[in-house]
Design a protein around this motif. Structure first.
Motif, PDB file in Angstrom:
ATOM      1  N   VAL A  72       0.830  -1.207   0.000  1.00 37.41           N
ATOM      2  CA  VAL A  72       0.000   0.000   0.000  1.00 37.41           C
ATOM      3  C   VAL A  72       0.866   1.259   0.000  1.00 37.41           C
ATOM      4  CG1 VAL A  72      -1.707   1.304   1.342  1.00 37.41           C
ATOM      5  CG2 VAL A  72      -1.965  -1.146   1.053  1.00 37.41           C
ATOM      6  N   ALA A  73       1.989   1.230   0.695  1.00 40.92           N
ATOM      7  CA  ALA A  73       2.865   2.408   0.726  1.00 40.92           C
ATOM      8  C   ALA A  73       3.398   2.724  -0.667  1.00 40.92           C
ATOM      9  CB  ALA A  73       4.024   2.164   1.700  1.00 40.92           C
ATOM     10  N   ALA A  74       3.750   1.695  -1.419  1.00 44.97           N
ATOM     11  CA  ALA A  74       4.228   1.896  -2.787  1.00 44.97           C
ATOM     12  C   ALA A  74       3.107   2.445  -3.663  1.00 44.97           C
ATOM     13  CB  ALA A  74       4.758   0.586  -3.360  1.00 44.97           C
ATOM     14  N   ALA A  75       1.894   1.947  -3.478  1.00 44.03           N
ATOM     15  CA  ALA A  75       0.754   2.423  -4.264  1.00 44.03           C
ATOM     16  C   ALA A  75       0.488   3.897  -3.984  1.00 44.03           C
ATOM     17  CB  ALA A  75      -0.483   1.585  -3.956  1.00 44.03           C
ATOM     18  N   GLU A  76       0.584   4.300  -2.728  1.00 40.72           N
ATOM     19  CA  GLU A  76       0.387   5.711  -2.383  1.00 40.72           C
ATOM     20  C   GLU A  76       1.463   6.583  -3.022  1.00 40.72           C
ATOM     21  OE1 GLU A  76       0.405   5.552   1.868  1.00 40.72           O
ATOM     22  OE2 GLU A  76      -1.737   5.082   1.982  1.00 40.72           O
ATOM     23  N   ALA A  77       2.702   6.109  -3.007  1.00 37.36           N
ATOM     24  CA  ALA A  77       3.798   6.873  -3.603  1.00 37.36           C
ATOM     25  C   ALA A  77       3.616   7.013  -5.111  1.00 37.36           C
ATOM     26  CB  ALA A  77       5.131   6.198  -3.283  1.00 37.36           C
ATOM     27  N   VAL A  78       3.193   5.939  -5.771  1.00 37.59           N
ATOM     28  CA  VAL A  78       2.968   5.974  -7.218  1.00 37.59           C
ATOM     29  C   VAL A  78       1.804   6.906  -7.544  1.00 37.59           C
ATOM     30  CG1 VAL A  78       2.242   4.606  -9.210  1.00 37.59           C
ATOM     31  CG2 VAL A  78       3.991   3.727  -7.672  1.00 37.59           C
ATOM     32  N   GLY A  79       0.737   6.869  -6.750  1.00 41.29           N
ATOM     33  CA  GLY A  79      -0.403   7.758  -6.961  1.00 41.29           C
ATOM     34  C   GLY A  79      -0.010   9.221  -6.846  1.00 41.29           C
ATOM     35  N   ALA A  80       0.790   9.535  -5.847  1.00 41.05           N
ATOM     36  CA  ALA A  80       1.238  10.920  -5.669  1.00 41.05           C
ATOM     37  C   ALA A  80       2.156  11.344  -6.811  1.00 41.05           C
ATOM     38  CB  ALA A  80       1.955  11.062  -4.327  1.00 41.05           C
ATOM     39  N   LEU A  81       3.027  10.442  -7.261  1.00 40.55           N
ATOM     40  CA  LEU A  81       3.956  10.779  -8.342  1.00 40.55           C
ATOM     41  C   LEU A  81       3.231  10.995  -9.667  1.00 40.55           C
ATOM     42  CD1 LEU A  81       6.881  11.152  -9.315  1.00 40.55           C
ATOM     43  CD2 LEU A  81       6.927   8.693  -9.760  1.00 40.55           C
ATOM     44  N   VAL A  82       2.270  10.132  -9.981  1.00 41.73           N
ATOM     45  CA  VAL A  82       1.545  10.282 -11.250  1.00 41.73           C
ATOM     46  C   VAL A  82       0.723  11.573 -11.230  1.00 41.73           C
ATOM     47  CG1 VAL A  82      -0.568   8.959 -10.781  1.00 41.73           C
ATOM     48  CG2 VAL A  82       0.372   8.980 -13.056  1.00 41.73           C
ATOM     49  N   ALA A  83       0.171  11.922 -10.082  1.00 41.60           N
ATOM     50  CA  ALA A  83      -0.587  13.172  -9.977  1.00 41.60           C
ATOM     51  C   ALA A  83       0.332  14.382 -10.120  1.00 41.60           C
ATOM     52  CB  ALA A  83      -1.325  13.221  -8.645  1.00 41.60           C
ATOM     53  N   GLN A  84       1.494  14.313  -9.502  1.00 45.90           N
ATOM     54  CA  GLN A  84       2.453  15.407  -9.594  1.00 45.90           C
ATOM     55  C   GLN A  84       2.893  15.616 -11.044  1.00 45.90           C
ATOM     56  OE1 GLN A  84       5.996  14.529  -7.421  1.00 45.90           O
ATOM     57  NE2 GLN A  84       7.021  16.430  -7.975  1.00 45.90           N
ATOM     58  N   LYS A  85       3.186  14.526 -11.760  1.00 49.70           N
ATOM     59  CA  LYS A  85       3.593  14.630 -13.163  1.00 49.70           C
ATOM     60  C   LYS A  85       2.449  15.157 -14.032  1.00 49.70           C
ATOM     61  CE  LYS A  85       7.149  11.040 -13.392  1.00 49.70           C
ATOM     62  NZ  LYS A  85       7.535   9.771 -14.040  1.00 49.70           N
ATOM     63  N   ALA A  86       1.217  14.719 -13.733  1.00 47.99           N
ATOM     64  CA  ALA A  86       0.056  15.168 -14.511  1.00 47.99           C
ATOM     65  C   ALA A  86      -0.191  16.655 -14.311  1.00 47.99           C
ATOM     66  CB  ALA A  86      -1.173  14.365 -14.121  1.00 47.99           C
ATOM     67  N   LEU A  87      -0.122  17.111 -13.090  1.00 44.50           N
ATOM     68  CA  LEU A  87      -0.337  18.525 -12.808  1.00 44.50           C
ATOM     69  C   LEU A  87       0.746  19.385 -13.456  1.00 44.50           C
ATOM     70  CD1 LEU A  87      -1.509  18.321  -9.093  1.00 44.50           C
ATOM     71  CD2 LEU A  87      -2.908  18.794 -11.111  1.00 44.50           C
TER      72      LEU A  87
END
Length: 121
Positions: A72-87
């Protein structure tokens, strides 16, 4: 019996994909792929058949930072990274494609982290 269950699963997955792709003509699609060891997320523009943003637990950004890629920690990190790149590319609104997986656990953690980082879906 197992074959019938698998056929139903594949049919449901394909039906959901068709519906999401029809909605995703106006917004890009945040697609999630989950394996036992890693999790992957990408934002796809289905109109042009192009991947706009991608992130995974194998990304160089996480080298040495994640203990394991399939939690779950990896999933949260990936979610934050993909959002950061998208923004950073000006993408705010997406359609969430969970890839046939149940919205629970790592899929939910990725979605919540992406929302928290600023994506709307």
């Amino acid at each position: 019996m197992q074959g019938a269950v698998l056929e139903r699963y594949e049919y449901r997955k394909e039906r959901t994909r068709r519906k999401i792709r029809s909605i995703a003509t106006t917004r890009p699609r945040l697609s999630v792929c989950r394996t036992l060891k890693h999790i992957y997320a990408q934002i796809i523009d289905d109109g042009n058949s192009k991947t706009l943003v991608a992130a995974s637990s194998l990304s160089p950004d996480f080298k040495g930072k994640l203990k394991a890629g399939g939690n779950v920690a990896a999933a949260e990190a990936v979610g934050a990274l993909v959002a950061q790149k998208a923004l950073a590319q000006g993408i705010k609104d997406v359609v969430f494609d969970r890839g046939g997986h149940v919205y629970h656990g790592r899929i939910k953690a990725l979605a919540d982290a992406a929302r928290k980082a600023g994506l709307n879906f």
